[in-house]
Design a protein around this motif. Sequence first.
Motif, mmCIF file in Angstrom:
data_model
loop_
_atom_site.group_PDB
_atom_site.id
_atom_site.type_symbol
_atom_site.label_atom_id
_atom_site.label_comp_id
_atom_site.label_asym_id
_atom_site.label_seq_id
_atom_site.Cartn_x
_atom_site.Cartn_y
_atom_site.Cartn_z
ATOM 1 N N THR A 1 -19.788 -0.423 16.905
ATOM 2 C CA THR A 1 -18.916 0.505 16.193
ATOM 3 C C THR A 1 -18.867 1.848 16.907
ATOM 4 O OG1 THR A 1 -19.426 -0.566 14.084
ATOM 5 C CG2 THR A 1 -18.488 1.637 13.985
ATOM 6 N N GLU A 2 -20.041 2.315 17.368
ATOM 7 C CA GLU A 2 -20.070 3.559 18.136
ATOM 8 C C GLU A 2 -19.248 3.433 19.413
ATOM 9 O OE1 GLU A 2 -24.326 5.677 17.064
ATOM 10 O OE2 GLU A 2 -24.264 4.193 18.664
ATOM 11 N N GLY A 3 -19.204 2.231 19.991
ATOM 12 C CA GLY A 3 -18.413 2.021 21.198
ATOM 13 C C GLY A 3 -16.940 2.293 20.972
ATOM 14 N N TYR A 4 -16.412 1.799 19.876
ATOM 15 C CA TYR A 4 -14.999 2.044 19.582
ATOM 16 C C TYR A 4 -14.760 3.515 19.212
ATOM 17 C CZ TYR A 4 -14.294 -2.986 19.764
ATOM 18 O OH TYR A 4 -14.226 -4.288 20.192
ATOM 19 N N ARG A 5 -15.709 4.113 18.492
ATOM 20 C CA ARG A 5 -15.569 5.551 18.216
ATOM 21 C C ARG A 5 -15.597 6.342 19.518
ATOM 22 N NH1 ARG A 5 -20.224 8.872 15.155
ATOM 23 N NH2 ARG A 5 -21.226 8.355 17.153
ATOM 24 N N TYR A 6 -16.469 5.946 20.424
ATOM 25 C CA TYR A 6 -16.571 6.576 21.738
ATOM 26 C C TYR A 6 -15.224 6.538 22.458
ATOM 27 C CZ TYR A 6 -18.190 6.747 26.693
ATOM 28 O OH TYR A 6 -18.385 7.023 28.031
ATOM 29 N N LEU A 7 -14.570 5.387 22.450
ATOM 30 C CA LEU A 7 -13.264 5.271 23.099
ATOM 31 C C LEU A 7 -12.234 6.167 22.411
ATOM 32 C CD1 LEU A 7 -13.106 1.429 23.786
ATOM 33 C CD2 LEU A 7 -13.652 3.252 25.411
ATOM 34 N N SER A 8 -12.312 6.266 21.086
ATOM 35 C CA SER A 8 -11.374 7.145 20.385
ATOM 36 C C SER A 8 -11.633 8.604 20.745
ATOM 37 C CB SER A 8 -11.479 6.941 18.867
ATOM 38 O OG SER A 8 -12.652 7.514 18.330
ATOM 39 N N ARG A 9 -12.913 8.959 20.906
ATOM 40 C CA ARG A 9 -13.236 10.328 21.308
ATOM 41 C C ARG A 9 -12.769 10.611 22.733
ATOM 42 N NH1 ARG A 9 -19.503 11.003 19.118
ATOM 43 N NH2 ARG A 9 -18.969 11.705 17.008
ATOM 44 N N LEU A 10 -12.988 9.655 23.629
ATOM 45 C CA LEU A 10 -12.505 9.838 24.996
ATOM 46 C C LEU A 10 -10.993 9.996 25.020
ATOM 47 C CD1 LEU A 10 -14.628 7.293 27.102
ATOM 48 C CD2 LEU A 10 -14.947 9.764 26.885
ATOM 49 N N THR A 11 -10.308 9.259 24.161
ATOM 50 C CA THR A 11 -8.851 9.380 24.085
ATOM 51 C C THR A 11 -8.455 10.789 23.677
ATOM 52 O OG1 THR A 11 -8.675 7.037 23.488
ATOM 53 C CG2 THR A 11 -6.782 8.439 23.003
ATOM 54 N N LYS A 12 -9.148 11.329 22.676
ATOM 55 C CA LYS A 12 -8.885 12.706 22.231
ATOM 56 C C LYS A 12 -9.080 13.697 23.380
ATOM 57 C CE LYS A 12 -12.150 14.361 19.670
ATOM 58 N NZ LYS A 12 -13.022 14.606 18.490
ATOM 59 N N LEU A 13 -10.181 13.558 24.098
ATOM 60 C CA LEU A 13 -10.474 14.463 25.207
ATOM 61 C C LEU A 13 -9.477 14.286 26.346
ATOM 62 C CD1 LEU A 13 -14.368 14.089 25.294
ATOM 63 C CD2 LEU A 13 -13.017 15.848 24.127
ATOM 64 N N ALA A 14 -9.109 13.037 26.619
ATOM 65 C CA ALA A 14 -8.175 12.756 27.706
ATOM 66 C C ALA A 14 -6.805 13.359 27.429
ATOM 67 C CB ALA A 14 -8.063 11.246 27.920
ATOM 68 N N LEU A 15 -6.345 13.252 26.198
ATOM 69 C CA LEU A 15 -5.041 13.823 25.856
ATOM 70 C C LEU A 15 -5.070 15.345 25.981
ATOM 71 C CD1 LEU A 15 -4.092 11.584 22.818
ATOM 72 C CD2 LEU A 15 -3.060 11.541 25.095
ATOM 73 N N GLU A 16 -6.198 15.950 25.623
ATOM 74 C CA GLU A 16 -6.315 17.403 25.774
ATOM 75 C C GLU A 16 -6.191 17.794 27.244
ATOM 76 O OE1 GLU A 16 -7.064 21.409 24.358
ATOM 77 O OE2 GLU A 16 -6.488 19.553 23.357
ATOM 78 N N GLN A 17 -6.886 17.041 28.112
ATOM 79 C CA GLN A 17 -6.902 17.409 29.525
ATOM 80 C C GLN A 17 -5.610 17.054 30.247
ATOM 81 O OE1 GLN A 17 -10.393 17.544 32.141
ATOM 82 N NE2 GLN A 17 -9.619 15.681 33.073
ATOM 83 N N TYR A 18 -5.064 15.876 29.992
ATOM 84 C CA TYR A 18 -3.959 15.382 30.814
ATOM 85 C C TYR A 18 -2.579 15.528 30.193
ATOM 86 C CZ TYR A 18 -7.503 13.489 33.879
ATOM 87 O OH TYR A 18 -8.576 13.372 34.738
ATOM 88 N N VAL A 19 -2.509 15.878 28.905
ATOM 89 C CA VAL A 19 -1.211 16.096 28.270
ATOM 90 C C VAL A 19 -1.044 17.552 27.840
ATOM 91 C CG1 VAL A 19 0.300 15.450 26.356
ATOM 92 C CG2 VAL A 19 -1.025 13.690 27.538
ATOM 93 N N GLU A 20 -2.073 18.109 27.187
ATOM 94 C CA GLU A 20 -1.951 19.480 26.679
ATOM 95 C C GLU A 20 -2.223 20.542 27.750
ATOM 96 O OE1 GLU A 20 -0.683 20.136 23.918
ATOM 97 O OE2 GLU A 20 -0.787 18.188 22.921
ATOM 98 N N ALA A 21 -3.330 20.376 28.490
ATOM 99 C CA ALA A 21 -3.763 21.416 29.435
ATOM 100 C C ALA A 21 -3.336 21.069 30.859
ATOM 101 C CB ALA A 21 -5.277 21.579 29.368
ATOM 102 N N VAL A 22 -2.112 20.611 31.001
ATOM 103 C CA VAL A 22 -1.694 20.016 32.261
ATOM 104 C C VAL A 22 -0.965 20.991 33.186
ATOM 105 C CG1 VAL A 22 0.565 19.211 31.466
ATOM 106 C CG2 VAL A 22 -0.687 17.877 33.191
ATOM 107 N N ASP A 23 -0.576 22.154 32.677
ATOM 108 C CA ASP A 23 0.226 23.084 33.490
ATOM 109 C C ASP A 23 -0.697 24.030 34.255
ATOM 110 O OD1 ASP A 23 1.996 24.854 34.605
ATOM 111 O OD2 ASP A 23 3.159 25.168 32.766
ATOM 112 N N PRO A 24 -0.842 23.860 35.589
ATOM 113 C CA PRO A 24 -1.756 24.721 36.352
ATOM 114 C C PRO A 24 -1.244 26.138 36.528
ATOM 115 C CG PRO A 24 -0.561 23.272 37.834
ATOM 116 C CD PRO A 24 -0.186 22.856 36.443
ATOM 117 N N ASP A 25 0.026 26.385 36.178
ATOM 118 C CA ASP A 25 0.547 27.752 36.234
ATOM 119 C C ASP A 25 0.122 28.563 35.023
ATOM 120 O OD1 ASP A 25 1.851 27.307 38.646
ATOM 121 O OD2 ASP A 25 3.700 26.635 37.675
#
Length: 357
Positions: free
Chosen positions: A36-60
């Motif tokens: 169960t923690e494994g699937y929660r872990y993947l959901s957490r990684l998804t949250k972090l990944a979207l922050e880094q690669y979708v929200e914080a993506v503009d280097p300007d």
Amino acid sequence: MSTNPSAAWEAFCQQLAEAGKLVLDDKVPKDPLVQTEGYRYLSRLTKLALEQYVEAVDPDFPFFYQLSHETGKIGADNPDNHYLNTSIKGDCDYRITGKLGTMPYFSIVANAMRYHIDGSAHATGSLMMNEIEWGPNGEVEIIASCNPQPKNWLRLEPDASVIIIRQSYMDRSTERPGEFKIERINGPERPEPLATKTFCEGLSRAGQFVQGVSKTFFDWACLFQQHPNQFPDIDQSMFQKAGGAADIYYAHAYWKIAEDEAWIIEVTPPECDYWNFQLDNFWMESFDYRFRDVTLNKHSAKLDEDGVLRIVCCKDNPGEANWMDTSGHPEGTALIRWVGATEHPLPTTRIVKLNEL
């Protein structure tokens, strides 16, 4: 790679589904809690990944965000750390300003992050606290660029993509982190509207991030599994490849104990700026340090009269000093960090029955 948002979304969901297969791997403990923690872990990684690669993506127009925190954890995240990340473009120049808090450890590292490709992070440059010129009240200005600067220069390479600030607590109850901001030098005045291509690429990279990170630290846990209840001597280059700080020695372990057993760890801490110990789950997430005794450090630990650190890891508090709560788990991972040390002792360990304590 698709430039159709609908197709990109479907592909992203497929990447997440593929990542989910890792939880069912034969090497994962057949424990409902771990899975169960494994699937929660993947959901957490998804949250972090979207922050880094979708929200914080503009280097300007970069900003600092937390890629690891109380409910989002990567690779034996340090419970004593306040992490700040920002996305940049290595061939641009940036100004970082702010003021140091009261936490005793500070470092800033520029990385070429390849988690979404091969699970690695290449450090292009770094500054430790004692290498930085601070103002009389802790004020600072740091220039991150490929071109050398006269002081407080954070070296970039053209493929640098992320800057990470680490600040470490000795005592979370009394210390506070510093505050920092970043701006691109000679950048545009305002961001462009969201580009479809940028969004689609961000979704793809986010999916690759979830797959790459989960696989990297799954492989680490499986490596540690080969030496249960020990701290094996492991080449530090493996940890540096994943973005570990150059001034930190990492001693990882895999533990497995019965309900009536305790895992005893003994070591004499070396002279160093900071050290900590933490218990983690199979997925290398720190246990919930907000509510449980799962970590200690140079400030909080109690040493024996001869300077030896003795840690007792088990299910319930046996009334011993330095008890670490296994948080309902019969097995997991653990880590000791020596920061700024010239010696890196590996602990001795043993398993004992609780009635033998």
